[in-house]
Design a protein around this motif. Structure first.
Motif, PDB file in Angstrom:
ATOM      1  N   VAL A  71       0.826  -1.024  -0.064  1.00  0.00           N
ATOM      2  CA  VAL A  71      -0.123  -0.058   0.115  1.00  0.00           C
ATOM      3  C   VAL A  71       0.447   1.308  -0.129  1.00  0.00           C
ATOM      4  O   VAL A  71       2.319   1.547   0.724  1.00  0.00           O
ATOM      5  N   GLN A  72       1.340   2.187  -0.802  1.00  0.00           N
ATOM      6  CA  GLN A  72       1.659   3.204  -1.110  1.00  0.00           C
ATOM      7  C   GLN A  72       0.581   4.118  -0.213  1.00  0.00           C
ATOM      8  O   GLN A  72      -0.757   4.392  -1.047  1.00  0.00           O
ATOM      9  N   MET A  78      -3.780   9.829   0.467  1.00  0.00           N
ATOM     10  CA  MET A  78      -4.177   8.716   0.314  1.00  0.00           C
ATOM     11  C   MET A  78      -3.546   7.596  -0.165  1.00  0.00           C
ATOM     12  O   MET A  78      -2.047   7.453   0.406  1.00  0.00           O
ATOM     13  N   ASP A  79      -3.754   7.001  -0.414  1.00  0.00           N
ATOM     14  CA  ASP A  79      -3.667   5.407  -0.090  1.00  0.00           C
ATOM     15  C   ASP A  79      -4.268   4.941  -1.679  1.00  0.00           C
ATOM     16  O   ASP A  79      -4.862   4.757  -1.980  1.00  0.00           O
ATOM     17  N   PHE A  80      -2.973   3.770  -1.764  1.00  0.00           N
ATOM     18  CA  PHE A  80      -3.493   2.910  -3.247  1.00  0.00           C
ATOM     19  C   PHE A  80      -2.433   1.771  -2.996  1.00  0.00           C
ATOM     20  O   PHE A  80      -1.304   1.747  -2.303  1.00  0.00           O
ATOM     21  N   LEU A  84       3.639   7.794 -12.464  1.00  0.00           N
ATOM     22  CA  LEU A  84       1.645   8.488 -13.170  1.00  0.00           C
ATOM     23  C   LEU A  84       1.528   8.928 -12.219  1.00  0.00           C
ATOM     24  O   LEU A  84      -0.148   9.811 -11.920  1.00  0.00           O
ATOM     25  N   SER A  85       0.764   8.225 -11.000  1.00  0.00           N
ATOM     26  CA  SER A  85      -0.561   7.992 -10.006  1.00  0.00           C
ATOM     27  C   SER A  85       0.181   9.006  -9.351  1.00  0.00           C
ATOM     28  O   SER A  85      -1.248   9.848  -8.949  1.00  0.00           O
ATOM     29  N   LEU A  86       0.952   9.845  -8.925  1.00  0.00           N
ATOM     30  CA  LEU A  86       1.601  10.514  -8.087  1.00  0.00           C
ATOM     31  C   LEU A  86       0.959  12.088  -8.934  1.00  0.00           C
ATOM     32  O   LEU A  86       0.001  13.090  -8.486  1.00  0.00           O
TER      33      LEU A  86
END
Length: 150
Positions: free
Chosen positions: A9-10, A111-113, A136-138
């Motif tokens: 989990v980021q 945010m967590d993903f 990319l997510s950031l």
């Protein structure tokens, strides 16, 4: 880089330092955040904390950070780790003693993903690459965060 072969989990947090925050307060916040990796090794795989560089990254670079000045990216070991991390005494202490005194919490975005197939830095590697999916997510996350704060 070492493939962990698991889903991690980021946890990404963007902070806005108060204009009145002292350089010592900011340094204390960043050091305290970075120390979490050593204090919570059973939860944290990797951790990055830094300040947005106000310089130009390249010709024509456009700053899109708004009031956001600092970022924390924590790679947590598994799906259960975010709750344990958030409630840990070490994390609560950093929030109370190092973040709250220098940041405007009303502007903080988190945010967590989940990220399958995470690539981890090894102890003998100084690479700051965290994988294309995280970068990319950031970018998407920051754009969304700034748009939603308007």
């Amino acid at each position: 880089l070492t493939r962990l072969g698991m889903v991690v989990v980021q946890h990404v947090v963007l902070f806005a330092a108060q204009p009145s925050a002292s350089p010592e307060g900011i340094d204390n916040m960043l050091t305290s955040l970075r120390n979490l990796k050593d204090e919570l090794p059973h939860l944290i795989v990797d951790l990055f904390a830094g300040e947005h560089d106000k310089g130009a990254w390249y010709d024509g670079y456009v700053h899109r950070n708004g009031d956001l000045t600092h970022v924390l990216v924590v790679t947590l070991r598994n799906r259960q780790a975010p709750e344990t991390y958030a409630k840990s005494a070490a994390h609560v202490k950093v929030v109370q003693e190092a973040i709250k005194p220098v940041c405007d919490l009303s502007k903080t975005v988190a945010m967590d993903f989940e990220e399958p197939g995470f690539l981890s830095r090894t102890s003998n590697t100084r690479s700051i690459a965290v994988g294309a999916s995280l970068v990319l997510s950031l970018g998407v996350f920051i754009g969304y965060a700034l748009a939603s704060k308007k």
